[in-house]
Enzyme design. Sequence first.
Site, PDB file in Angstrom:
ATOM      1  N   TYR A 243       7.360 -24.939  -7.222  1.00 33.04           N
ATOM      2  CA  TYR A 243       5.911 -24.882  -7.460  1.00 33.04           C
ATOM      3  C   TYR A 243       5.211 -24.729  -6.112  1.00 33.04           C
ATOM      4  CZ  TYR A 243       1.573 -25.962  -9.939  1.00 33.04           C
ATOM      5  OH  TYR A 243       0.310 -25.916 -10.436  1.00 33.04           O
TER       6      TYR A 243
ATOM      7  N   LYS B 286      15.456 -16.091 -35.395  1.00 33.69           N
ATOM      8  CA  LYS B 286      15.832 -14.884 -34.635  1.00 33.69           C
ATOM      9  C   LYS B 286      16.057 -15.262 -33.167  1.00 33.69           C
ATOM     10  CE  LYS B 286      15.412 -11.975 -38.124  1.00 33.69           C
ATOM     11  NZ  LYS B 286      16.362 -10.981 -38.618  1.00 33.69           N
TER      12      LYS B 286
HETATM   13  C1  PYR Z   1      17.272 -10.213 -42.319  1.00 30.87           C
HETATM   14  C2  PYR Z   1      15.864  -9.886 -42.215  1.00 30.87           C
HETATM   15  O1  PYR Z   1      15.372  -9.576 -41.141  1.00 30.87           O
HETATM   16  C3  PYR Z   1      15.045  -9.903 -43.412  1.00 30.87           C
HETATM   17  O2  PYR Z   1      15.546 -10.138 -44.504  1.00 30.87           O
HETATM   18  O3  PYR Z   1      13.830  -9.662 -43.272  1.00 30.87           O
HETATM   19 MG    MG Z   2      13.254  -9.473 -41.147  1.00 31.09          MG
END
Ligand code: PYR
Ligand code: MG
EC number: 1.1.1.40
Length: 414
Positions: A38, A93
């Site tokens: 920092y 994700k």
């Molecule tokens: C797997 C995915 O991205 C969906 O089912 O929207």
């Molecule tokens: Mg999806």
Amino acid sequence: MTDLRQQALDYHAYPTPGKISVEITTPAETSVDLALAYSPGVAEPVREIAENPDDVYKYTGKGNTVAVISNGTAILGLGNLGPMASKPVMEGKALLFKRFANINSFDIEVKHKTVEDFVNTVANIADSFGGINLEDIKAPECFVIEKALIERCKIPVFHDDQHGTAIVTCAGMLNALDIQGKDIKQANIVCLGAGAAAIACMELLIKCGAQREKIYMLDTKGVIHTRRDDLNEYKKLFANNTDKRTLEDVIAGADVFVGVSGPDLLTAEQLKLMAPNPVVFACSNPDPEIKPEIALATRDDVIIATGRSDYPNQVNNVLCFPFIFRGALDVRARIINDEMKIAAVHAIKDLAKEDVPAEVLAASGDKSLTFGKDYIIPKPMDSRLCAKVAKAVAQAAIDSGVAALEMPENYMAD
Ligand SMILES: CC(=O)C(=O)O
Ligand SMILES: [Mg+2]
Ligand SMILES: NC(=O)C1=CN([C@@H]2O[C@H](COP(=O)(O)OP(=O)(O)OC[C@H]3O[C@@H](n4cnc5c(N)ncnc54)[C@H](OP(=O)(O)O)[C@@H]3O)[C@@H](O)[C@H]2O)C=CC1
């Protein structure tokens, strides 16, 4: 089912809410550490980056960070439930990016009024990241959004539900048709759904050899045909000059069914009408267009795949997005182009024909997996996916002239 419901809720609630956290990669214990991390030390990389913008890749995590961005308008097959309801999927994700490709992700859920509003929001923050993975944005807005962002951003922008799904579908389809002794050029294809995933899957299948005129696409109003006056420009590309109007009409004699629509929309009676040795990809999540147990009880010559982890043949974009971004980031590709997508198709497809290591069998709970009707596509836990897909994608980026860096030395060697 109730048991899975409670287990899934507990999984997300404990030990701490959610599925991801941020970790520190440098020492931050002493005054000396803090003087480097920092003030005053942080001013040095600031000056360097101001002088030479590319140094942001040298002194920050930008180059290994992907933003997972949604507006929650098409969350899996659950519909338009809004940005906050999409957060568990976007954190999911991010988990998959980290687990399978060691890419850091931030999930960003955008509330917006217009498409322009969404595009401006994302374009204005894009430079913070090495890439942008758009997720669960409904058609047709997703097409406009992705095109505008590709034009405005200097980093790869990739709508996973379009291209990740299409890449995995093509990889699995080429293998499934091979096993069934069918040629993609001759295949009669029915696609239930005409949104983000459907349009992209059919366009990429055509690039892999399918004939556009042999594809029948359906939306909530039935078969997409040339006499309809309610078609958007993307659906129009699949309008057939035909008198067929219903799923029954087009499924008769079809070799392939691709479902990217919603739950339980293909009946056993309709499945019976398909040609001998059919291929059925029932990819709607979480509930497929037909359950595998119903499909297999109806006919024993079918290859059935779903988007789920708890059945054989998981045709799901998880087999693509971590690895296509790994390859794109590692050679600093400015876009993800068709050459990179086709390279990913072949890398995924070919891996299914190789022997499966013991650790993959242990993780999947299978005694054995051999290329065939119940194993048309690799398992997401197969660590060879990262090496093979990322390397093929990176090479394609270099060969097609969109990479800023050379192939790293000994890339993905072990
Ligand atoms: C797997 C995915 O991205 C969906 O089912 O929207
Ligand atoms: Mg999806
Ligand atoms: N396995 C995988 O990896 C993936 C699976 N998917 C699945 O695909 C599905 C669609 O997702 P996505 O394309 O992103 O969503 P979109 O909202 O962009 O598209 C949904 C499409 O499905 C059509 N549809 C919905 N219900 C029916 C029905 N009863 N009969 C015929 N068509 C119907 C809609 O028709 P209309 O145009 O008339 O509204 C629309 O064309 C979801 O279930 C999702 O989980 C998506 C991405 C990846």
